[in-house]
Design a protein around this motif. Structure first.
Motif, PDB file in Angstrom:
ATOM      1  N   ALA A  99       5.183  34.951  -1.903  1.00 63.14           N
ATOM      2  CA  ALA A  99       6.094  34.517  -3.165  1.00 63.14           C
ATOM      3  C   ALA A  99       5.372  35.011  -4.507  1.00 63.14           C
ATOM      4  N   ILE A 100       3.807  35.035  -4.302  1.00 61.17           N
ATOM      5  CA  ILE A 100       3.161  35.748  -5.267  1.00 61.17           C
ATOM      6  C   ILE A 100       3.223  37.269  -5.478  1.00 61.17           C
ATOM      7  N   GLY A 101       3.361  37.725  -4.179  1.00 60.16           N
ATOM      8  CA  GLY A 101       3.474  39.281  -4.173  1.00 60.16           C
ATOM      9  C   GLY A 101       5.001  39.659  -4.752  1.00 60.16           C
ATOM     10  N   SER A 102       5.965  38.891  -4.588  1.00 53.97           N
ATOM     11  CA  SER A 102       7.232  39.091  -5.201  1.00 53.97           C
ATOM     12  C   SER A 102       7.177  38.937  -6.701  1.00 53.97           C
ATOM     13  N   SER A 103       6.617  38.098  -7.377  1.00 50.39           N
ATOM     14  CA  SER A 103       6.456  37.788  -8.667  1.00 50.39           C
ATOM     15  C   SER A 103       5.739  38.918  -9.303  1.00 50.39           C
ATOM     16  N   ILE A 104       4.687  39.122  -8.834  1.00 52.16           N
ATOM     17  CA  ILE A 104       3.943  40.312  -9.192  1.00 52.16           C
ATOM     18  C   ILE A 104       4.615  41.711  -9.485  1.00 52.16           C
ATOM     19  N   SER A 105       5.269  42.152  -8.276  1.00 43.28           N
ATOM     20  CA  SER A 105       6.188  43.236  -8.111  1.00 43.28           C
ATOM     21  C   SER A 105       7.051  43.377  -9.462  1.00 43.28           C
ATOM     22  N   LYS A 106       7.754  42.313  -9.603  1.00 41.89           N
ATOM     23  CA  LYS A 106       8.654  41.994 -10.736  1.00 41.89           C
ATOM     24  C   LYS A 106       8.071  42.292 -12.119  1.00 41.89           C
ATOM     25  N   LEU A 107       7.018  41.793 -12.234  1.00 36.71           N
ATOM     26  CA  LEU A 107       6.440  42.026 -13.468  1.00 36.71           C
ATOM     27  C   LEU A 107       5.641  43.449 -13.646  1.00 36.71           C
ATOM     28  N   LYS A 108       5.151  44.197 -12.424  1.00 34.84           N
ATOM     29  CA  LYS A 108       4.881  45.367 -12.624  1.00 34.84           C
ATOM     30  C   LYS A 108       5.940  46.493 -13.040  1.00 34.84           C
ATOM     31  N   ARG A 109       7.069  46.090 -12.504  1.00 38.08           N
ATOM     32  CA  ARG A 109       8.455  47.020 -12.759  1.00 38.08           C
ATOM     33  C   ARG A 109       8.736  46.841 -14.151  1.00 38.08           C
ATOM     34  N   THR A 110       8.334  45.856 -14.963  1.00 37.53           N
ATOM     35  CA  THR A 110       8.713  45.795 -16.369  1.00 37.53           C
ATOM     36  C   THR A 110       7.562  46.294 -17.094  1.00 37.53           C
ATOM     37  N   GLY A 111       6.541  46.856 -16.596  1.00 40.85           N
ATOM     38  CA  GLY A 111       5.444  47.609 -17.315  1.00 40.85           C
ATOM     39  C   GLY A 111       4.112  46.560 -17.579  1.00 40.85           C
ATOM     40  N   PHE A 112       4.024  45.543 -16.946  1.00 34.71           N
ATOM     41  CA  PHE A 112       2.644  44.507 -16.911  1.00 34.71           C
ATOM     42  C   PHE A 112       1.570  45.063 -16.249  1.00 34.71           C
ATOM     43  N   ASN A 113       0.585  45.090 -16.932  1.00 37.45           N
ATOM     44  CA  ASN A 113      -0.746  45.508 -15.814  1.00 37.45           C
ATOM     45  C   ASN A 113      -1.329  44.428 -15.345  1.00 37.45           C
ATOM     46  N   ILE A 114      -0.848  44.268 -13.984  1.00 34.28           N
ATOM     47  CA  ILE A 114      -1.114  43.017 -13.182  1.00 34.28           C
ATOM     48  C   ILE A 114      -1.214  43.599 -11.840  1.00 34.28           C
ATOM     49  N   HIS A 115      -2.211  42.830 -11.237  1.00 34.87           N
ATOM     50  CA  HIS A 115      -2.653  43.280  -9.756  1.00 34.87           C
ATOM     51  C   HIS A 115      -2.890  42.035  -8.862  1.00 34.87           C
ATOM     52  N   PHE A 116      -2.570  42.108  -7.632  1.00 33.52           N
ATOM     53  CA  PHE A 116      -2.791  40.971  -6.671  1.00 33.52           C
ATOM     54  C   PHE A 116      -4.171  41.484  -5.831  1.00 33.52           C
ATOM     55  N   ILE A 117      -5.151  40.500  -5.971  1.00 36.43           N
ATOM     56  CA  ILE A 117      -6.312  40.547  -5.216  1.00 36.43           C
ATOM     57  C   ILE A 117      -6.298  39.967  -3.871  1.00 36.43           C
ATOM     58  N   ASN A 118      -6.309  40.758  -2.856  1.00 37.63           N
ATOM     59  CA  ASN A 118      -5.770  39.780  -1.635  1.00 37.63           C
ATOM     60  C   ASN A 118      -7.219  39.553  -1.125  1.00 37.63           C
ATOM     61  N   ILE A 119      -7.682  38.351  -1.216  1.00 36.29           N
ATOM     62  CA  ILE A 119      -8.950  38.093  -0.626  1.00 36.29           C
ATOM     63  C   ILE A 119      -8.789  37.106   0.452  1.00 36.29           C
ATOM     64  N   THR A 120      -7.412  36.873   0.905  1.00 33.82           N
ATOM     65  CA  THR A 120      -7.345  36.233   2.014  1.00 33.82           C
ATOM     66  C   THR A 120      -7.922  36.405   3.404  1.00 33.82           C
ATOM     67  N   GLN A 121      -7.352  37.571   3.823  1.00 35.58           N
ATOM     68  CA  GLN A 121      -8.267  38.052   5.164  1.00 35.58           C
ATOM     69  C   GLN A 121      -9.622  37.974   5.283  1.00 35.58           C
ATOM     70  N   LEU A 122     -10.303  38.544   4.282  1.00 38.11           N
ATOM     71  CA  LEU A 122     -11.758  38.574   4.336  1.00 38.11           C
ATOM     72  C   LEU A 122     -12.389  37.450   4.221  1.00 38.11           C
ATOM     73  N   SER A 123     -11.891  36.625   3.415  1.00 38.58           N
ATOM     74  CA  SER A 123     -12.255  35.173   3.363  1.00 38.58           C
ATOM     75  C   SER A 123     -11.877  34.367   4.691  1.00 38.58           C
ATOM     76  N   GLU A 124     -10.864  34.648   5.483  1.00 39.66           N
ATOM     77  CA  GLU A 124     -10.763  34.004   6.705  1.00 39.66           C
ATOM     78  C   GLU A 124     -11.690  34.161   7.904  1.00 39.66           C
ATOM     79  N   TYR A 125     -12.461  35.402   7.695  1.00 38.12           N
ATOM     80  CA  TYR A 125     -13.533  35.647   8.774  1.00 38.12           C
ATOM     81  C   TYR A 125     -14.908  34.625   8.399  1.00 38.12           C
ATOM     82  N   ARG A 126     -14.840  34.076   7.183  1.00 37.77           N
ATOM     83  CA  ARG A 126     -16.226  33.690   6.756  1.00 37.77           C
ATOM     84  C   ARG A 126     -16.200  32.093   7.137  1.00 37.77           C
ATOM     85  N   LYS A 127     -16.053  31.516   8.088  1.00 30.01           N
ATOM     86  CA  LYS A 127     -16.473  29.941   8.320  1.00 30.01           C
ATOM     87  C   LYS A 127     -17.533  29.394   8.211  1.00 30.01           C
TER      88      LYS A 127
END
Length: 443
Positions: free
Chosen positions: A365-393
């Protein structure tokens, strides 16, 4: 006759000797030339550790644990940085997936600071101060597979923030990252030129020498909710107004760098939703029960529409943080002691690990929203910290923290109920989130 032969012999000997000497000189010059051109480059400049500073005790709102849905472990496709998004001054490669990699133990370069040396540390994140016996959790470096993530440079970051504002907007995990960033830059600022102002829901750190502010604004759902009080939340009863964002968003307007997050409070099956004109304080007010994912998409649409109508495309750069992993079920990584994350001292080595607390549908859902904003010219990026954080129990406070007061002996003996496996010890994992954030800002 004899003298003549003698002179000839001597002359020939001198000629031979001079020839040999000339050859030796030429060879020596050749060796020196080769050495000069083949000399190894100088070693990289080492970033000095921050000097100790006077500790300023600041009370922090207690971290809140939320109800989590049990689900089967899942996998998610890792997003990559495209060629057009690469940090060209840091990585010469045509592209680099910053988020696929491994944690490397590095007790020479990490930690980047000490919790007792950070004047603005919050007690619910100061694990070493509150008795955590091991320190290995501080000494892991994130290593992408195809490039090197540069060590955080406080002066470089502040130079990019000169005469600007950076604001984190979201829940307590964004506060976690905000505290990390203050600790990372603090040693680069002389003591008279830094200050803190706590006025919930706004928390402001100012570096006056740079005329720069690093702020955190509490908005756990991004839209209005009955949990907008930064210090007093109603965990059991969550009500939102999916279309009411102006109250919060007016504070974000005209900010140079915006860092959003929202996920922690959505991990329940359903939420109560209300219309904009309704009152949270009215007990008989009508509400509608809506599934969490559906509500989440409604809120992201409201958020996107507000950005589309109010954000200056040429000024404001935006980032949306991925889901920070939680580690509340030790059985997920093979530990049957049911102590949640307590006593965990090593990262998870299984590169395919994905905890049940991270729902990929929310990431989509986040990725879809960001993609739409990018297509209209906004300077926005998704920082995908999920997997690297998953390892750090191993990176959570568990019982080594302080709420409004230290945990009692009874609470310490009951990690199943009192271990915090949602937030992160500092220094630690959020420092890497900020290294990634700096890499994107330098793009």
């Amino acid at each position: 006759m004899g003298n003549k032969k003698f002179r000839q012999a001597i002359g020939g000997s001198c000629l031979l000797k001079c020839t040999v000497q000339s050859l030796v000189i030429v060879l020596v010059a050749l060796v020196i030339t080769i050495a000069l051109y083949s000399r190894a480059p100088p070693p990289p400049i080492q970033v000095m550790s921050p000097p100790p500073v006077v500790v300023l005790e600041l009370r922090s709102p207690p971290p809140k644990m939320t109800t989590v849905l049990k689900a089967k472990p899942v996998k998610v496709e890792v997003m990559t940085v495209s060629k057009s998004e690469r940090i060209s001054d840091l990585w010469p490669e045509s592209s680099c997936d910053l988020f696929s990699g491994k944690w490397v133990f590095d007790n020479q370069s990490y930690p980047l600071y000490k919790d007792r040396e950070c004047s603005f540390m919050f007690d619910d994140l100061a694990c070493e101060k509150y008795g955590r016996p091991d320190l290995r959790w501080q000494q892991w470096r994130w290593q992408p597979n195809d490039c090197v993530l540069p060590r955080f440079n406080g002066k470089l970051f502040l130079s990019k923030l000169r005469n600007k504002r950076l604001m984190f907007v979201g829940d307590s995990l964004n506060r976690n990252q905000w505290v990390s960033l203050m600790c990372l830059v603090e040693s680069s600022i002389p003591k008279p030129f830094k200050s803190m102002k706590l006025k919930p829901p706004m928390y402001t750190f100012k570096a006056t020498e740079y005329n720069a502010t690093i702020e955190f604004y509490w908005a756990p759902f991004l839209v209005e909710s009955n949990n907008d009080d930064a210090s007093s939340h109603r965990l059991a009863d969550r009500i939102i107004k999916p279309k009411a964002i102006e109250k919060h968003a007016i504070v974000w307007n005209d900010v140079d760098f915006l860092v959003f997050n929202t996920y922690l409070w959505w991990r329940v099956p359903t939420l109560k939703t209300m219309v904009e004109s309704a009152s949270f304080e009215e007990p008989n007010e009508k509400f509608k029960m809506v599934k969490s994912l559906q509500s989440y998409k409604m809120v992201l649409k409201t958020w996107s529409n507000w950005i589309d109508n109010h954000i200056n495309k040429t000024k404001t750069r935006m980032f949306f943080m991925g889901i920070p992993a939680t580690h509340e079920w030790s059985i997920d990584w093979g530990n049957k002691k049911d102590k949640r994350c307590l006593d965990e001292t090593e990262p998870i080595s299984n590169t395919r690990y994905w905890g049940r607390g991270s729902d990929p549908e929310f990431l989509n859902a986040i990725g879809s929203s960001i993609s739409k904003l990018k297509r209209t010219g906004f300077n926005i990026h998704f920082i995908n910290i999920t997997q690297l954080s998953e390892y750090r129990k191993d990176g959570h406070p568990s019982i080594y923290r302080k709420l409004w007061r230290p945990l009692t002996k009874e609470q310490l003996a009951n990690p199943r109920d009192y271990a915090d496996c949602t937030h992160w010890c500092l220094p630690g994992v959020p420092d890497v989130w900020n290294e990634l954030l700096l890499a994107y800002i330098l793009r």
